[in-house]
Design a protein around this motif. Sequence first.
Motif, PDB file in Angstrom:
ATOM      1  N   ALA A  19       0.839  -1.194   0.000  1.00 25.31           N
ATOM      2  CA  ALA A  19       0.000   0.000   0.000  1.00 25.31           C
ATOM      3  C   ALA A  19       0.876   1.246   0.000  1.00 25.31           C
ATOM      4  O   ALA A  19       1.837   1.350   0.761  1.00 25.31           O
ATOM      5  CB  ALA A  19      -0.919   0.007   1.215  1.00 25.31           C
ATOM      6  N   THR A  20       0.521   2.197  -0.843  1.00 28.58           N
ATOM      7  CA  THR A  20       1.265   3.458  -0.891  1.00 28.58           C
ATOM      8  C   THR A  20       0.644   4.516   0.013  1.00 28.58           C
ATOM      9  O   THR A  20       1.310   5.486   0.393  1.00 28.58           O
ATOM     10  CB  THR A  20       1.307   3.998  -2.331  1.00 28.58           C
ATOM     11  OG1 THR A  20      -0.048   4.202  -2.799  1.00 28.58           O
ATOM     12  CG2 THR A  20       2.023   3.024  -3.257  1.00 28.58           C
ATOM     13  N   HIS A  21      -0.641   4.354   0.348  1.00 27.91           N
ATOM     14  CA  HIS A  21      -1.349   5.288   1.218  1.00 27.91           C
ATOM     15  C   HIS A  21      -2.316   4.485   2.098  1.00 27.91           C
ATOM     16  O   HIS A  21      -2.797   3.416   1.684  1.00 27.91           O
ATOM     17  CB  HIS A  21      -2.144   6.317   0.414  1.00 27.91           C
ATOM     18  CG  HIS A  21      -1.307   7.171  -0.486  1.00 27.91           C
ATOM     19  ND1 HIS A  21      -0.818   6.705  -1.700  1.00 27.91           N
ATOM     20  CD2 HIS A  21      -0.857   8.443  -0.357  1.00 27.91           C
ATOM     21  CE1 HIS A  21      -0.114   7.671  -2.277  1.00 27.91           C
ATOM     22  NE2 HIS A  21      -0.124   8.727  -1.489  1.00 27.91           N
ATOM     23  N   THR A  22      -2.604   5.001   3.268  1.00 23.01           N
ATOM     24  CA  THR A  22      -3.553   4.338   4.153  1.00 23.01           C
ATOM     25  C   THR A  22      -4.590   5.345   4.635  1.00 23.01           C
ATOM     26  O   THR A  22      -4.323   6.539   4.764  1.00 23.01           O
ATOM     27  CB  THR A  22      -2.849   3.707   5.376  1.00 23.01           C
ATOM     28  OG1 THR A  22      -2.205   4.733   6.139  1.00 23.01           O
ATOM     29  CG2 THR A  22      -1.828   2.665   4.938  1.00 23.01           C
ATOM     30  N   VAL A  23      -5.798   4.821   4.918  1.00 20.14           N
ATOM     31  CA  VAL A  23      -6.903   5.634   5.427  1.00 20.14           C
ATOM     32  C   VAL A  23      -7.551   4.881   6.580  1.00 20.14           C
ATOM     33  O   VAL A  23      -8.017   3.743   6.393  1.00 20.14           O
ATOM     34  CB  VAL A  23      -7.961   5.906   4.335  1.00 20.14           C
ATOM     35  CG1 VAL A  23      -9.160   6.653   4.921  1.00 20.14           C
ATOM     36  CG2 VAL A  23      -7.357   6.668   3.170  1.00 20.14           C
ATOM     37  N   ASN A  24      -7.577   5.481   7.752  1.00 14.22           N
ATOM     38  CA  ASN A  24      -8.320   4.918   8.873  1.00 14.22           C
ATOM     39  C   ASN A  24      -9.737   5.479   8.796  1.00 14.22           C
ATOM     40  O   ASN A  24      -9.959   6.667   9.024  1.00 14.22           O
ATOM     41  CB  ASN A  24      -7.668   5.267  10.209  1.00 14.22           C
ATOM     42  CG  ASN A  24      -8.339   4.563  11.374  1.00 14.22           C
ATOM     43  OD1 ASN A  24      -9.560   4.469  11.442  1.00 14.22           O
ATOM     44  ND2 ASN A  24      -7.531   4.059  12.312  1.00 14.22           N
ATOM     45  N   SER A  25     -10.701   4.622   8.456  1.00 13.20           N
ATOM     46  CA  SER A  25     -12.058   5.107   8.199  1.00 13.20           C
ATOM     47  C   SER A  25     -12.838   5.392   9.476  1.00 13.20           C
ATOM     48  O   SER A  25     -13.993   5.837   9.406  1.00 13.20           O
ATOM     49  CB  SER A  25     -12.814   4.098   7.325  1.00 13.20           C
ATOM     50  OG  SER A  25     -12.790   2.811   7.894  1.00 13.20           O
ATOM     51  N   ARG A  26     -12.234   5.144  10.629  1.00 12.47           N
ATOM     52  CA  ARG A  26     -12.826   5.653  11.869  1.00 12.47           C
ATOM     53  C   ARG A  26     -12.582   7.156  12.006  1.00 12.47           C
ATOM     54  O   ARG A  26     -13.338   7.864  12.671  1.00 12.47           O
ATOM     55  CB  ARG A  26     -12.214   4.948  13.083  1.00 12.47           C
ATOM     56  CG  ARG A  26     -12.702   3.555  13.363  1.00 12.47           C
ATOM     57  CD  ARG A  26     -12.246   3.115  14.749  1.00 12.47           C
ATOM     58  NE  ARG A  26     -12.448   1.695  14.983  1.00 12.47           N
ATOM     59  CZ  ARG A  26     -13.596   1.164  15.395  1.00 12.47           C
ATOM     60  NH1 ARG A  26     -14.638   1.948  15.602  1.00 12.47           N
ATOM     61  NH2 ARG A  26     -13.691  -0.138  15.589  1.00 12.47           N
ATOM     62  N   GLU A  27     -11.516   7.605  11.389  1.00  9.77           N
ATOM     63  CA  GLU A  27     -11.074   8.984  11.581  1.00  9.77           C
ATOM     64  C   GLU A  27     -11.432   9.910  10.426  1.00  9.77           C
ATOM     65  O   GLU A  27     -11.460  11.135  10.591  1.00  9.77           O
ATOM     66  CB  GLU A  27      -9.558   9.001  11.800  1.00  9.77           C
ATOM     67  CG  GLU A  27      -9.120   8.184  13.013  1.00  9.77           C
ATOM     68  CD  GLU A  27      -7.616   8.024  13.093  1.00  9.77           C
ATOM     69  OE1 GLU A  27      -6.922   8.497  12.159  1.00  9.77           O
ATOM     70  OE2 GLU A  27      -7.131   7.422  14.062  1.00  9.77           O
ATOM     71  N   SER A  28     -11.675   9.363   9.249  1.00  7.04           N
ATOM     72  CA  SER A  28     -12.016  10.216   8.101  1.00  7.04           C
ATOM     73  C   SER A  28     -12.916   9.450   7.147  1.00  7.04           C
ATOM     74  O   SER A  28     -12.932   8.207   7.141  1.00  7.04           O
ATOM     75  CB  SER A  28     -10.743  10.673   7.376  1.00  7.04           C
ATOM     76  OG  SER A  28      -9.988   9.572   6.936  1.00  7.04           O
ATOM     77  N   ASP A  29     -13.672  10.189   6.368  1.00  2.14           N
ATOM     78  CA  ASP A  29     -14.570   9.574   5.391  1.00  2.14           C
ATOM     79  C   ASP A  29     -13.737   8.921   4.284  1.00  2.14           C
ATOM     80  O   ASP A  29     -12.964   9.614   3.602  1.00  2.14           O
ATOM     81  CB  ASP A  29     -15.479  10.638   4.792  1.00  2.14           C
ATOM     82  CG  ASP A  29     -16.437  10.055   3.776  1.00  2.14           C
ATOM     83  OD1 ASP A  29     -16.025   9.852   2.615  1.00  2.14           O
ATOM     84  OD2 ASP A  29     -17.580   9.780   4.153  1.00  2.14           O
ATOM     85  N   PRO A  30     -13.874   7.602   4.091  1.00  4.05           N
ATOM     86  CA  PRO A  30     -12.990   6.933   3.120  1.00  4.05           C
ATOM     87  C   PRO A  30     -13.227   7.359   1.678  1.00  4.05           C
ATOM     88  O   PRO A  30     -12.290   7.407   0.885  1.00  4.05           O
ATOM     89  CB  PRO A  30     -13.291   5.445   3.320  1.00  4.05           C
ATOM     90  CG  PRO A  30     -14.642   5.406   3.949  1.00  4.05           C
ATOM     91  CD  PRO A  30     -14.746   6.641   4.784  1.00  4.05           C
ATOM     92  N   VAL A  31     -14.484   7.686   1.334  1.00  2.79           N
ATOM     93  CA  VAL A  31     -14.754   8.116  -0.041  1.00  2.79           C
ATOM     94  C   VAL A  31     -14.041   9.427  -0.327  1.00  2.79           C
ATOM     95  O   VAL A  31     -13.352   9.572  -1.358  1.00  2.79           O
ATOM     96  CB  VAL A  31     -16.272   8.250  -0.270  1.00  2.79           C
ATOM     97  CG1 VAL A  31     -16.539   8.798  -1.678  1.00  2.79           C
ATOM     98  CG2 VAL A  31     -16.958   6.896  -0.093  1.00  2.79           C
TER      99      VAL A  31
END
Length: 362
Positions: free
Chosen positions: A226-238
């Motif tokens: 993975a080049t980037h990660t998103v914690n969807s508890r903390e931000s809207d993944p879309v």
Amino acid sequence: MAQQVQGVVAVGKGEPVRIETITVPDPGPGEAVVDIQACGVCHTDLHYREGGINDDFPFLLGHEAAGVVESVGAGVTDVAPGDFVILNWRAVCGQCRACLRGRPWYCFNTHNATRKMTLAGKGTELTPALGIGAFAEKTLVAAGQCTKVDPAASPAAAGLLGCGVMAGIGAAINTGNVGRGDTVAVIGCGGVGNAAIAGARLAGAAKIIAVDIDDRKLATATGLGATHTVNSRESDPVEAIRDLTSGFGADVVIEAVGRPETYRQAFYARDLAGTVVLVGVPTPEMQLELPLIDVFGRGGALKSSWYGDCLPSRDFPMLIDLYLQGRLDLDAFVTETIPLQDVEKAFGRMHQGDVLRSVVVF
């Protein structure tokens, strides 16, 4: 001559699994007995134990397995005693409408062994998980469920191609058709999702965005490509995926959770004419609602991935070769190795999110 071995059996819905003595018959025509060396603990085994697949108890659990062919029945020519094999649950028939159209990875008539393994001393027929039943020292399968690969591979790592890792890699490469330079997002970074990330990396994706609610899983995703990660508890993944793709959305979004809310995220996180791949397994009661005008207006493809749309005879040897070349880190999916009697404990660790895979080693 029939043999008696130890195996893990689910005797009733929600009950703890037991170690039982299993009678394994000699292979019949088109069948093989395999000496199991390693078998991963998959969520599907837990679904069997919980009655989420069907109620054909007792189940002989285990299906992500590698081992050595011990004996074969009449008419078997593709494998022989002594071959190191990965077991698969899609032994293609070669005769159904999908096979005859040259699409055997969609085979609609996959088959299993017809002879039955039983509880020793009772004669009770066992239902092997996904037609395999590999939480046992030996198991009986259809010979077409055995795929010969390079014996230099670690059995603990190789066996994981039998289900979850192949499902994820195939969702990216086979179903999603990820290509060089594509942007890819993967929602859900358990074993299957992280395998999809590894597959996207193999395919040459330029940007791979991992989405999960657990920072531990996101760290693993980074290690797998993975080049980037998103914690969807903390931000809207879309919104996060759009921000990372110049506002457009990803070319391919792989949903590896199997829930309506995460599927909707995948749908709206893709670019126009992009592809959504559902590889997470939903439960029967789940319903999905989307505005039909959005389905039409966004174009592209909405796909479901069956076992990563893999053809074991083609994909398993290729992926094992990549593993042995150091280009695919299958060992990263093996969190721990355990003895047969610790399968029930492994189910508990699975619920806690502590492992990608516990692997039973014989």
